[in-house]
Design a protein around this motif. Structure first.
Motif, PDB file in Angstrom:
ATOM      1  N   GLY A   1      -3.164  -4.098   0.732  1.00  0.00           N
ATOM      2  CA  GLY A   1      -2.782  -4.453  -0.624  1.00  0.00           C
ATOM      3  C   GLY A   1      -2.928  -5.941  -0.861  1.00  0.00           C
ATOM      4  O   GLY A   1      -3.422  -6.687  -0.009  1.00  0.00           O
TER       5      GLY A   1
ATOM      6  N   SER B   1      -0.231  -5.289  -5.549  1.00  0.00           N
ATOM      7  CA  SER B   1      -1.194  -4.376  -6.149  1.00  0.00           C
ATOM      8  C   SER B   1      -2.102  -3.812  -5.076  1.00  0.00           C
ATOM      9  O   SER B   1      -2.188  -4.343  -3.969  1.00  0.00           O
ATOM     10  CB  SER B   1      -2.029  -5.090  -7.226  1.00  0.00           C
ATOM     11  OG  SER B   1      -2.920  -6.008  -6.626  1.00  0.00           O
ATOM     12  N   ALA B   2      -2.790  -2.730  -5.421  1.00  0.00           N
ATOM     13  CA  ALA B   2      -3.760  -2.116  -4.518  1.00  0.00           C
ATOM     14  C   ALA B   2      -4.798  -1.387  -5.350  1.00  0.00           C
ATOM     15  O   ALA B   2      -4.485  -0.839  -6.412  1.00  0.00           O
ATOM     16  CB  ALA B   2      -3.076  -1.161  -3.545  1.00  0.00           C
TER      17      ALA B   2
ATOM     18  N   ALA C   1      -1.177   1.952  -1.995  1.00  0.00           N
ATOM     19  CA  ALA C   1       0.066   1.506  -2.632  1.00  0.00           C
ATOM     20  C   ALA C   1       1.244   2.387  -2.211  1.00  0.00           C
ATOM     21  O   ALA C   1       2.356   1.887  -1.990  1.00  0.00           O
ATOM     22  CB  ALA C   1      -0.086   1.523  -4.149  1.00  0.00           C
TER      23      ALA C   1
ATOM     24  N   ILE D   1       6.246   2.005  -8.658  1.00  0.00           N
ATOM     25  CA  ILE D   1       4.787   1.844  -8.666  1.00  0.00           C
ATOM     26  C   ILE D   1       4.201   2.599  -9.856  1.00  0.00           C
ATOM     27  O   ILE D   1       4.602   3.735 -10.143  1.00  0.00           O
ATOM     28  CB  ILE D   1       4.137   2.366  -7.370  1.00  0.00           C
ATOM     29  CG1 ILE D   1       4.850   1.818  -6.129  1.00  0.00           C
ATOM     30  CG2 ILE D   1       2.662   2.000  -7.323  1.00  0.00           C
ATOM     31  CD1 ILE D   1       4.322   2.375  -4.818  1.00  0.00           C
TER      32      ILE D   1
END
Length: 384
Positions: free
Chosen positions: A240, A253-254, A260, A284
């Motif tokens: 990430g 974030s990813a 994530a 998320i």
């Protein structure tokens, strides 16, 4: 572009003032007579900048071939205060200003973009410099048995560390630039380079406000540092990107929802096993995100923040779009009924292997969320 030891830059002036000042910029008149500390400050500035003060802001702007107005805008964007027309700038300041203006003249950057480059660089490096002085150098310059004061130790220490830290900074920047460039190249189209579909998550310490009233300042600082370090390491290790830390909260974030999800659950598991840490909650969301100057904005980010605020202790809540994305990539079943039917069919000897899922999703009660309407959160967990 460093102006002086206080981080100063020019005020808009239409006329040149050649008044020379050997006093560190920002100090009151006569400060140079107050003792050796001002002399050491000037010597440290010369060591770090590698040059003596030679130019007023007007002279620097003229030497770079730009207007005083543009020079002031660049310096302010970098976070430097107005200094009037004191001789506080060096050849490096003139060269940096000339380079920025040259990028605009060559058409490689618009003027607005050049100012944004100056601002993002200034904000990032200002925070880095503050951290190095407050945390790193402070610990290393504690007076030792030699009887030398911290002030006396600082100069030789900076002299030794400066070239090593400079090379390391450039190395890390190049690595980060390569990674960021790779993310852009992998984007599906030009629009996705700016407005991208990402998984965005917040991790928030529960009851942090109460802790601030109960813990001593040093204890609180150690807890925050341990929390940020743990989160940074876990986010990076699992692919990430840490966007920013906010004391009791981190934003990450990813590109991939599965990544994530793994990060969110790992954060909960790691903090739960640490007796020194308070409970954690994670939210998320998945969707279109606008990226600017290393930060992320938009409805998806706001939704992730709201999910975090309503998540039970030591749990991960995700939005419906995130749950659907996990199902699409095969990391979680689209429905538990379908997963159970597939597992039963496999047990009855149909010859097909049962699907292998990493995560489980449990729908929660729909609820109104301020500014976002009614949302349906899903509880994320590992699939046993």
């Amino acid at each position: 572009m460093t102006a002086d030891d206080s981080g100063a830059a020019p005020r808009d002036m239409d006329t040149e003032d050649d008044a020379v000042s050997d006093v560190p910029v920002g100090d009151p008149p006569g400060a140079a007579d107050e003792g050796d500390e001002n002399t050491i400050a000037i010597r440290l500035e010369q060591l770090i900048l590698g040059a003596d003060r030679r130019y007023t802001p007007f002279q620097a702007a003229r030497g770079a071939g730009v207007s005083m107005d543009l020079a002031a805008r660049f310096w302010r964007a970098m976070g430097f205060a107005d200094i009037g027309q004191v001789k506080a700038l060096t050849e490096a300041d003139v060269l940096a200003l000339r380079r920025l203006a040259g990028l605009v003249e060559a058409g490689l950057l618009s003027e607005a973009m050049a100012i944004q480059v100056a601002r993002s660089t200034g904000q990032t490096t200002a925070r880095l410099a503050d951290w190095q002085i407050d945390s790193f150098l402070e610990g290393l310059t504690e007076p030792q048995d030699s009887g030398l004061t911290r002030t006396e130790i600082t100069y030789p220490l900076v002299e030794l560390l400066l070239p090593e830290l400079e090379e390391f900074l450039v190395y890390v920047w190049r690595r980060q630039l390569a990674a960021a460039t790779g993310r852009v190249v992998r984007a599906q189209d030009d629009a996705e380079m700016v407005d991208r579909r990402l998984a965005v998550g917040f991790a928030d310490l529960v009851g942090f406000t109460r802790l601030t009233r109960r813990l001593e300042e040093e204890e609180l600082g150690e807890l925050v540092e341990a929390f940020e370090t743990t989160c940074s390491d876990l986010v990076a290790a699992h692919g990430g990107r840490l966007i920013k830390t906010l004391g009791d909260e981190v934003l990450f974030s990813a590109d991939d929802a599965g990544v994530a999800a793994e990060i969110g659950l790992r954060l909960i598991e790691t903090m739960t096993n640490d007796e020194t840490m308070p409970e954690l909650r994670v939210g998320i969301a998945f969707g279109t995100v606008t990226t600017r100057m290393g930060d992320v904005f938009g409805t998806t980010v706001n939704l992730a923040s709201r999910l975090t605020s309503i998540a039970p202790k030591d749990t991960v809540l995700v939005d419906e779009a995130f749950a659907e994305e996990l199902g699409r990539i095969g990391d979680a079943p689209v429905s538990e009924a379908d997963a159970a039917a597939a597992e039963k069919a496999a047990e009855e000897g149909t010859g097909e292997a049962p699907p292998s899922y990493r995560f489980a999703l449990q729908p929660m009660w729909q609820r109104p969320v301020r500014g976002l309407g009614v949302v349906e959160p899903w509880l994320l967990s590992r699939r046993s």
